[in-house]
Design a protein around this motif. Structure first.
Motif, PDB file in Angstrom:
ATOM      1  N   GLU A  67       0.622  -1.298  -0.007  1.00  0.00           N
ATOM      2  CA  GLU A  67       0.083  -0.072  -0.033  1.00  0.00           C
ATOM      3  C   GLU A  67       0.876   1.267   0.045  1.00  0.00           C
ATOM      4  O   GLU A  67       1.857   1.309   0.763  1.00  0.00           O
ATOM      5  N   ASP A  68       0.722   2.162  -0.671  1.00  0.00           N
ATOM      6  CA  ASP A  68       1.261   3.493  -0.857  1.00  0.00           C
ATOM      7  C   ASP A  68       1.011   4.342   0.512  1.00  0.00           C
ATOM      8  O   ASP A  68      -0.323   4.531   0.792  1.00  0.00           O
ATOM      9  N   ILE A  69       1.943   4.663   1.108  1.00  0.00           N
ATOM     10  CA  ILE A  69       1.732   5.552   2.087  1.00  0.00           C
ATOM     11  C   ILE A  69       1.944   6.971   1.773  1.00  0.00           C
ATOM     12  O   ILE A  69       1.236   7.566   2.392  1.00  0.00           O
ATOM     13  N   CYS A  70       2.669   7.321   1.090  1.00  0.00           N
ATOM     14  CA  CYS A  70       3.152   8.658   0.612  1.00  0.00           C
ATOM     15  C   CYS A  70       2.998   8.866  -1.078  1.00  0.00           C
ATOM     16  O   CYS A  70       3.316   7.943  -1.735  1.00  0.00           O
ATOM     17  N   LEU A  71       2.312   9.768  -1.388  1.00  0.00           N
ATOM     18  CA  LEU A  71       2.354  10.197  -2.825  1.00  0.00           C
ATOM     19  C   LEU A  71       3.234  11.549  -3.022  1.00  0.00           C
ATOM     20  O   LEU A  71       3.022  12.488  -2.485  1.00  0.00           O
ATOM     21  N   TRP A  72       4.140  11.356  -4.075  1.00  0.00           N
ATOM     22  CA  TRP A  72       4.978  12.539  -4.290  1.00  0.00           C
ATOM     23  C   TRP A  72       4.532  13.075  -5.664  1.00  0.00           C
ATOM     24  O   TRP A  72       4.527  12.318  -6.734  1.00  0.00           O
ATOM     25  N   THR A  73       4.208  14.284  -5.796  1.00  0.00           N
ATOM     26  CA  THR A  73       3.917  15.072  -7.067  1.00  0.00           C
ATOM     27  C   THR A  73       4.971  15.646  -7.576  1.00  0.00           C
ATOM     28  O   THR A  73       5.812  16.539  -7.390  1.00  0.00           O
ATOM     29  N   PRO A  74       5.278  15.209  -8.819  1.00  0.00           N
ATOM     30  CA  PRO A  74       6.217  15.777  -9.715  1.00  0.00           C
ATOM     31  C   PRO A  74       6.069  17.367  -9.992  1.00  0.00           C
ATOM     32  O   PRO A  74       5.080  17.888 -10.195  1.00  0.00           O
ATOM     33  N   GLN A  75       7.369  17.872 -10.006  1.00  0.00           N
ATOM     34  CA  GLN A  75       7.301  19.399 -10.143  1.00  0.00           C
ATOM     35  C   GLN A  75       8.347  19.431 -11.209  1.00  0.00           C
ATOM     36  O   GLN A  75       9.338  18.819 -11.606  1.00  0.00           O
ATOM     37  N   ASP A  76       7.938  20.747 -12.046  1.00  0.00           N
ATOM     38  CA  ASP A  76       8.777  20.801 -13.299  1.00  0.00           C
ATOM     39  C   ASP A  76       9.859  21.729 -13.001  1.00  0.00           C
ATOM     40  O   ASP A  76       9.835  22.954 -12.874  1.00  0.00           O
ATOM     41  N   ALA A  77      10.998  21.293 -13.004  1.00  0.00           N
ATOM     42  CA  ALA A  77      12.427  21.841 -12.553  1.00  0.00           C
ATOM     43  C   ALA A  77      12.678  22.767 -13.663  1.00  0.00           C
ATOM     44  O   ALA A  77      13.571  23.377 -13.475  1.00  0.00           O
ATOM     45  N   SER A  78      12.177  22.545 -14.974  1.00  0.00           N
ATOM     46  CA  SER A  78      12.641  23.294 -16.058  1.00  0.00           C
ATOM     47  C   SER A  78      11.899  24.736 -15.904  1.00  0.00           C
ATOM     48  O   SER A  78      12.482  25.585 -16.366  1.00  0.00           O
ATOM     49  N   ALA A  79      10.972  24.671 -15.408  1.00  0.00           N
ATOM     50  CA  ALA A  79       9.921  26.015 -15.304  1.00  0.00           C
ATOM     51  C   ALA A  79      10.332  26.672 -14.074  1.00  0.00           C
ATOM     52  O   ALA A  79      10.210  27.817 -14.171  1.00  0.00           O
ATOM     53  N   ASN A  80      10.783  25.894 -12.956  1.00  0.00           N
ATOM     54  CA  ASN A  80      11.272  26.552 -11.735  1.00  0.00           C
ATOM     55  C   ASN A  80      12.735  26.153 -11.641  1.00  0.00           C
ATOM     56  O   ASN A  80      13.044  25.086 -11.091  1.00  0.00           O
TER      57      ASN A  80
END
Length: 282
Positions: A67-80
């Motif tokens: 079971e997934d305990i945490c979810l990590w949302t990708p962030q755009d490193a090229s935009a920031n």
């Protein structure tokens, strides 16, 4: 002298004797083969019977997916470009009970230690531990002493919008104080963020990554936005000392940048410590 007929009878008799010997030998071999096959079949039946008795032929349930305990949302490193891509922590198999010890060593004195609460903030603890393992925090600065009474650290870019190339949700937002408390707070009303509290901070709120606050004085608010992740267990005097440093303009018109650089020389997170056993009533 024996006649030719006698010789023929003797030869026929010898031939018959040889045939009888060969037949007896073949019969013996057949009996041996049959005995061997029979023993093999019996052994096979015994093995199959034992396997059946032990449930070898029972239909086995498929193992449940972790079971997934945490979810990590990708962030755009090229935009920031203030984001630093160092991968993402695991989503499963993360500890959710007990504590982990975070140790922050700065250039301002003894190390600061804090207990990260794995029950209330397992994902924050997992993120900080993962980033610490990547030396993400080492040789960065605590770029802000907030007006709320906290030391703001964990952004390698020092801009307030830096961090890893992922984010995660809020876990433990405290209950807000009485809205009227700002006008005439009750003396016994507890602080929303007591001195020594460690909390995540993000811009925008709810997009947590690597940045955190360490409060060096009590802070009370009717609209809390910082998820609490732990508390200081050692070096609070060092946090208070840093909180008393003079501040200068941070380049955006806010006088919150420490005049003296506060450098995080290293940040480490220890292994999970089990939660203490509940004491039984006597």
């Amino acid at each position: 002298m024996a006649s030719s007929r006698d010789r023929q009878r003797k030869l026929a008799r010898a031939k018959l004797d040889r045939q009888l010997v060969r037949r007896a030998a073949r019969a013996k071999r057949r009996r041996q083969i049959q005995a061997g096959v029979g023993a093999t079949v019996v052994l096979a039946l015994i093995v199959l019977g034992s396997a059946w008795a032990l449930g070898a032929f029972d239909s086995k349930p498929k193992p449940e997916a972790a079971e997934d305990i945490c979810l990590w949302t990708p962030q755009d490193a090229s935009a920031n470009t203030n984001l630093k891509d160092v991968g993402k922590p695991a989503t499963t198999g993360l500890p959710t009970t007990g504590t982990r010890t975070m140790t922050v060593t700065t250039n301002q004195g003894d190390p600061i230690t804090a207990e990260l609460d794995l029950a209330s903030a397992p994902c924050a603890a997992a993120s900080i531990s993962y980033l610490a393992g990547k030396s993400f925090y080492d040789n960065t600065t605590c770029h802000e002493i907030t007006t709320e009474g906290a030391l703001h650290c964990g952004d390698p870019s020092g801009t307030g919008i830096g961090g890893p190339a992922y984010s995660f949700y809020d876990e433990d937002i405290p209950t807000g104080a009485d809205p009227s408390a700002s006008a005439s707070p009750a003396p016994d009303e507890p602080a929303t963020y007591p001195k020594g509290t460690v909390a995540m901070v993000a811009n925008p709120p709810g997009s947590n990554g690597s940045q955190f606050l360490i409060f060096f004085k009590d802070f009370k608010t009717a609209t809390p936005t910082y998820p609490i992740i732990g508390k200081v267990t050692g070096g609070l005097d060092v946090v208070e000392k840093i909180g008393a440093l003079a501040t200068v303009d941070n380049g955006n018109g806010a006088k919150v940048k420490p005049k003296t650089d506060v450098v995080v020389q290293s940040l480490t997170v220890g292994e999970a410590n089990p939660a203490p056993a509940a004491s039984s009533a006597s």
